[in-house]
Design a protein around this motif. Sequence first.
Motif, mmCIF file in Angstrom:
data_model
loop_
_atom_site.group_PDB
_atom_site.id
_atom_site.type_symbol
_atom_site.label_atom_id
_atom_site.label_comp_id
_atom_site.label_asym_id
_atom_site.label_seq_id
_atom_site.Cartn_x
_atom_site.Cartn_y
_atom_site.Cartn_z
ATOM 1 N N HIS A 1 0.872 -1.173 0.000
ATOM 2 C CA HIS A 1 0.000 0.000 0.000
ATOM 3 C C HIS A 1 0.906 1.220 0.000
ATOM 4 C CE1 HIS A 1 -2.895 3.039 1.276
ATOM 5 N NE2 HIS A 1 -3.846 2.202 0.907
ATOM 6 N N HIS A 2 0.989 1.905 -1.149
ATOM 7 C CA HIS A 2 1.947 2.994 -1.322
ATOM 8 C C HIS A 2 1.234 4.256 -1.781
ATOM 9 C CE1 HIS A 2 5.880 4.824 -2.146
ATOM 10 N NE2 HIS A 2 5.319 5.345 -3.232
ATOM 11 N N GLN A 3 1.432 5.342 -1.041
ATOM 12 C CA GLN A 3 0.900 6.653 -1.427
ATOM 13 C C GLN A 3 2.048 7.500 -1.949
ATOM 14 O OE1 GLN A 3 -0.991 7.992 2.199
ATOM 15 N NE2 GLN A 3 -2.932 7.059 1.634
ATOM 16 N N GLY A 4 1.876 8.051 -3.143
ATOM 17 C CA GLY A 4 2.923 8.864 -3.745
ATOM 18 C C GLY A 4 3.554 8.174 -4.933
ATOM 19 N N VAL A 5 4.464 8.899 -5.573
ATOM 20 C CA VAL A 5 5.098 8.422 -6.796
ATOM 21 C C VAL A 5 6.074 7.283 -6.501
ATOM 22 C CG1 VAL A 5 6.965 10.109 -6.650
ATOM 23 C CG2 VAL A 5 6.304 9.205 -8.880
ATOM 24 N N ALA A 6 6.200 6.366 -7.459
ATOM 25 C CA ALA A 6 7.163 5.267 -7.372
ATOM 26 C C ALA A 6 7.488 4.805 -8.785
ATOM 27 C CB ALA A 6 6.610 4.118 -6.527
ATOM 28 N N ASP A 7 8.489 3.946 -8.898
ATOM 29 C CA ASP A 7 8.880 3.368 -10.182
ATOM 30 C C ASP A 7 8.521 1.891 -10.166
ATOM 31 O OD1 ASP A 7 10.074 2.388 -12.467
ATOM 32 O OD2 ASP A 7 11.944 3.479 -12.194
ATOM 33 N N TYR A 8 7.589 1.506 -11.036
ATOM 34 C CA TYR A 8 7.122 0.116 -11.075
ATOM 35 C C TYR A 8 7.706 -0.659 -12.255
ATOM 36 C CZ TYR A 8 3.949 1.886 -7.570
ATOM 37 O OH TYR A 8 3.448 2.458 -6.431
ATOM 38 N N SER A 9 8.789 -0.153 -12.828
ATOM 39 C CA SER A 9 9.397 -0.828 -13.971
ATOM 40 C C SER A 9 10.790 -1.354 -13.645
ATOM 41 C CB SER A 9 9.477 0.126 -15.171
ATOM 42 O OG SER A 9 10.290 1.254 -14.875
ATOM 43 N N THR A 10 11.056 -1.580 -12.364
ATOM 44 C CA THR A 10 12.377 -2.057 -11.965
ATOM 45 C C THR A 10 12.420 -3.582 -11.909
ATOM 46 O OG1 THR A 10 11.885 -2.068 -9.588
ATOM 47 C CG2 THR A 10 12.658 0.011 -10.536
ATOM 48 N N ALA A 11 13.606 -4.131 -12.095
ATOM 49 C CA ALA A 11 13.783 -5.582 -12.013
ATOM 50 C C ALA A 11 13.400 -6.091 -10.625
ATOM 51 C CB ALA A 11 15.232 -5.943 -12.339
ATOM 52 N N ASN A 12 13.708 -5.295 -9.609
ATOM 53 C CA ASN A 12 13.387 -5.685 -8.240
ATOM 54 C C ASN A 12 11.881 -5.815 -8.034
ATOM 55 O OD1 ASN A 12 12.777 -4.557 -5.199
ATOM 56 N ND2 ASN A 12 14.583 -5.868 -5.267
ATOM 57 N N PHE A 13 11.112 -4.866 -8.579
ATOM 58 C CA PHE A 13 9.657 -4.944 -8.434
ATOM 59 C C PHE A 13 9.105 -6.140 -9.204
ATOM 60 C CE2 PHE A 13 5.256 -3.689 -9.541
ATOM 61 C CZ PHE A 13 4.750 -3.589 -8.249
ATOM 62 N N TYR A 14 9.645 -6.396 -10.389
ATOM 63 C CA TYR A 14 9.196 -7.560 -11.167
ATOM 64 C C TYR A 14 9.451 -8.856 -10.391
ATOM 65 C CZ TYR A 14 9.070 -4.363 -15.205
ATOM 66 O OH TYR A 14 8.807 -3.335 -16.065
ATOM 67 N N GLU A 15 10.584 -8.924 -9.714
ATOM 68 C CA GLU A 15 10.894 -10.111 -8.908
ATOM 69 C C GLU A 15 9.867 -10.290 -7.793
ATOM 70 O OE1 GLU A 15 14.856 -9.769 -7.463
ATOM 71 O OE2 GLU A 15 15.764 -9.847 -9.464
ATOM 72 N N GLN A 16 9.470 -9.178 -7.186
ATOM 73 C CA GLN A 16 8.471 -9.257 -6.117
ATOM 74 C C GLN A 16 7.119 -9.720 -6.659
ATOM 75 O OE1 GLN A 16 8.484 -5.724 -3.426
ATOM 76 N NE2 GLN A 16 10.326 -5.125 -4.553
ATOM 77 N N ILE A 17 6.742 -9.223 -7.841
ATOM 78 C CA ILE A 17 5.493 -9.666 -8.469
ATOM 79 C C ILE A 17 5.566 -11.144 -8.817
ATOM 80 C CG2 ILE A 17 4.053 -9.441 -10.551
ATOM 81 C CD1 ILE A 17 3.594 -7.192 -8.537
#
Length: 201
Positions: free
Chosen positions: A178-194
Amino acid sequence: MENLKIWVQKNGFTVILVGFFALMLFSPDAKAWFLRQIASTGILNSKIEAPKDNASENIENQPIANFSVTDVASGDQISTADLKGKVVFINFWASWCPPCRAEFPSIQKFYEKYKSNQQVVFLTVNLDDNPELGKKYLAKENFSIPFLIPSSEIPKEVFSGSLPTTVVLDKKGVIRLHHQGVADYSTANFYEQIDGLISEK
């Protein structure tokens, strides 16, 4: 005129600084660009939480209260109650919101990478007072993410009014990010979490 030139030469840095802040104040695209540079560092990103036994202690890891959205293109209604067994990425945004504009290219990249994965659902929910403004923004930027609008009340544990807000649900319908505010969702780290959420039973 000569005095003005002398003043500008002596106060050049101040002039540049004032111009920069004026641009940030009056141009949503300039604000979005600046925020995008910050977000690209990853320092604003949140992490998907592991499931916890004592889930009642915070908003993450609690079952989501159900709500519905409408796909403007098809007219279909989508309820979060029907999405159990899938990883659900929810983003609340508006076209006038510079932080939303800042993170949208990363959401588009994330969408392009996972849109064919049947285990991932994207609920990109527009909250413009006039949805046509949101549609025009997506068309102008050539974004192809789903254009959805609320068709029921949104629970406060999901969205409390801050834009942008991003929520990720696991296959049990539990809030894991649950994140409020801007973020980068195109990182390798985020893909790994998904991918980690996709692999969970």
